[in-house]
Scaffold this active site. Structure first.
Site, PDB file in Angstrom:
ATOM      1  N   GLN A 138     -67.269 -51.013  21.439  1.00 29.86           N
ATOM      2  CA  GLN A 138     -68.414 -51.366  20.594  1.00 29.86           C
ATOM      3  C   GLN A 138     -68.068 -51.165  19.124  1.00 29.86           C
ATOM      4  O   GLN A 138     -68.881 -51.450  18.250  1.00 29.86           O
ATOM      5  CB  GLN A 138     -69.616 -50.483  20.960  1.00 29.86           C
ATOM      6  CG  GLN A 138     -70.065 -50.657  22.406  1.00 29.86           C
ATOM      7  CD  GLN A 138     -70.946 -49.489  22.870  1.00 29.86           C
ATOM      8  OE1 GLN A 138     -72.132 -49.450  22.606  1.00 29.86           O
ATOM      9  NE2 GLN A 138     -70.344 -48.537  23.539  1.00 29.86           N
ATOM     10  N   ASP A 143     -64.278 -51.463  13.892  1.00 28.53           N
ATOM     11  CA  ASP A 143     -63.097 -51.140  13.083  1.00 28.53           C
ATOM     12  C   ASP A 143     -61.829 -51.591  13.812  1.00 28.53           C
ATOM     13  O   ASP A 143     -61.886 -52.111  14.924  1.00 28.53           O
ATOM     14  CB  ASP A 143     -63.062 -49.632  12.783  1.00 28.53           C
ATOM     15  CG  ASP A 143     -63.021 -48.798  14.052  1.00 28.53           C
ATOM     16  OD1 ASP A 143     -62.061 -48.927  14.819  1.00 28.53           O
ATOM     17  OD2 ASP A 143     -63.970 -48.010  14.292  1.00 28.53           O
ATOM     18  N   HIS A 191     -69.015 -56.024  19.631  1.00 29.65           N
ATOM     19  CA  HIS A 191     -69.912 -56.074  18.480  1.00 29.65           C
ATOM     20  C   HIS A 191     -69.240 -56.672  17.245  1.00 29.65           C
ATOM     21  O   HIS A 191     -69.724 -56.504  16.125  1.00 29.65           O
ATOM     22  CB  HIS A 191     -70.480 -54.685  18.169  1.00 29.65           C
ATOM     23  CG  HIS A 191     -71.439 -54.188  19.220  1.00 29.65           C
ATOM     24  ND1 HIS A 191     -71.837 -52.871  19.323  1.00 29.65           N
ATOM     25  CD2 HIS A 191     -72.084 -54.848  20.226  1.00 29.65           C
ATOM     26  CE1 HIS A 191     -72.677 -52.747  20.354  1.00 29.65           C
ATOM     27  NE2 HIS A 191     -72.838 -53.925  20.908  1.00 29.65           N
ATOM     28  N   GLY A 233     -66.969 -41.614  24.218  1.00 25.19           N
ATOM     29  CA  GLY A 233     -67.543 -41.629  22.871  1.00 25.19           C
ATOM     30  C   GLY A 233     -68.681 -42.595  22.673  1.00 25.19           C
ATOM     31  O   GLY A 233     -68.869 -43.114  21.574  1.00 25.19           O
TER      32      GLY A 233
END
Ligand code: ZN
Length: 253
Positions: free
Chosen positions: A86, A89, A106, A194
């Site tokens: 998701q 970066d 995303h 995470g």
């Protein structure tokens, strides 16, 4: 070994990239959940671009952590592998994970695309400003700063960051890549790291990859999430601490 790994903001946070949640996510006292919307962009594209320019800079200055490294290593050993992240970066890529083994569901913060047509610029230039390469013209800023909003070379509409904003649909091509991977068979190992798994589709995909929990469904997250009750193994540690150990166990077994 067939492996699906799902990651979220927690993995990037361990490299110093703020999550949207909590006080750290705020920018100039503005709530990211309100800034990362088509409405905010329509209302004030310069403001939204300034936020993204700063985020791009912060990501460029950050380094992949041990979790990114462990996932890239696992991808090398697994016969079939997909990372579904998701995160927008590029830290998974910079840790050595090839693009064909990764879906950024995303979007990609370093992509700049037209808000109206299909035109996009995948350049990863070093400038903190929105990319204004030869193919992009900037308009004169109206509100007293010199940042400007890049314009589409094809149709003249404002360019926007290539990410999925709140209230927008997931990119069809990327959804298909996930679906195709899942259609080809269930996974021996699913690792969810995470992420609080607040989006229903993340939970659905994780469960589809591991029907009836035939394989391992490993959750790595300091807190309980909506996936916890389905996991075959819960690891309540930060991803950068736990993943190198888990990956070494999987490769060794
Ligand atoms: Zn356009």
């Amino acid at each position: 070994m067939r492996v699906l790994v799902l990651t979220g903001a927690g993995v990037s946070a361990e490299s110093g990239i703020p999550t949207f949640r909590g006080k750290d996510g705020y920018w100039r006292n503005l709530d990211p959940a309100k800034l990362a919307t088509p409405e905010a962009f329509a209302q004030d594209p310069e403001l939204v671009w300034q936020w993204y320019a700063e985020r791009r800079e912060r990501i460029r200055a950050a380094q992949p952590n041990a979790a990114h490294g462990a996932i890239a290593k696992l991808a090398q050993y697994a016969e079939e592998f997909l990372l579904l992240t998701q995160n927008v970066d590029d830290l998974h890529a910079r840790a050595g994970l090839p693009n064909d083994k990764m879906v950024q569901i995303h979007g990609d913060i370093f992509v700049t695309r037209c808000s109206r047509c299909e035109f996009q610029d995948k350049g990863r230039g070093g400038s903190p400003k929105p990319p204004m390469s030869g193919r992009l013209r900037s308009i004169a800023p109206t509100s007293g700063n010199d940042l400007g909003v890049p314009r589409c070379a094809e149709c003249g509409a404002p360019m926007r960051p290539g990410v999925v904003w709140f209230g927008e649909q997931l990119p069809w091509n990327e959804v298909q890549r996930v679906e195709n991977f899942l259609d080809r068979g269930s996974c021996d190992v699913v690792i969810v790291a995470g992420t609080t798994a607040t989006f229903g589709y993340i939970v659905d995909w994780a469960l589809r990859a591991s029907p009836d929990r035939d394989g391992d469904l490993i959750e790595v997250n300091p807190e309980e999430t909506s996936l916890s009750r389905f996991a075959t193994r819960l690891v309540r540690e930060p991803a950068a601490t736990a993943l190198p150990r888990i990956v070494d166990e999987l490769i060794g077994s």
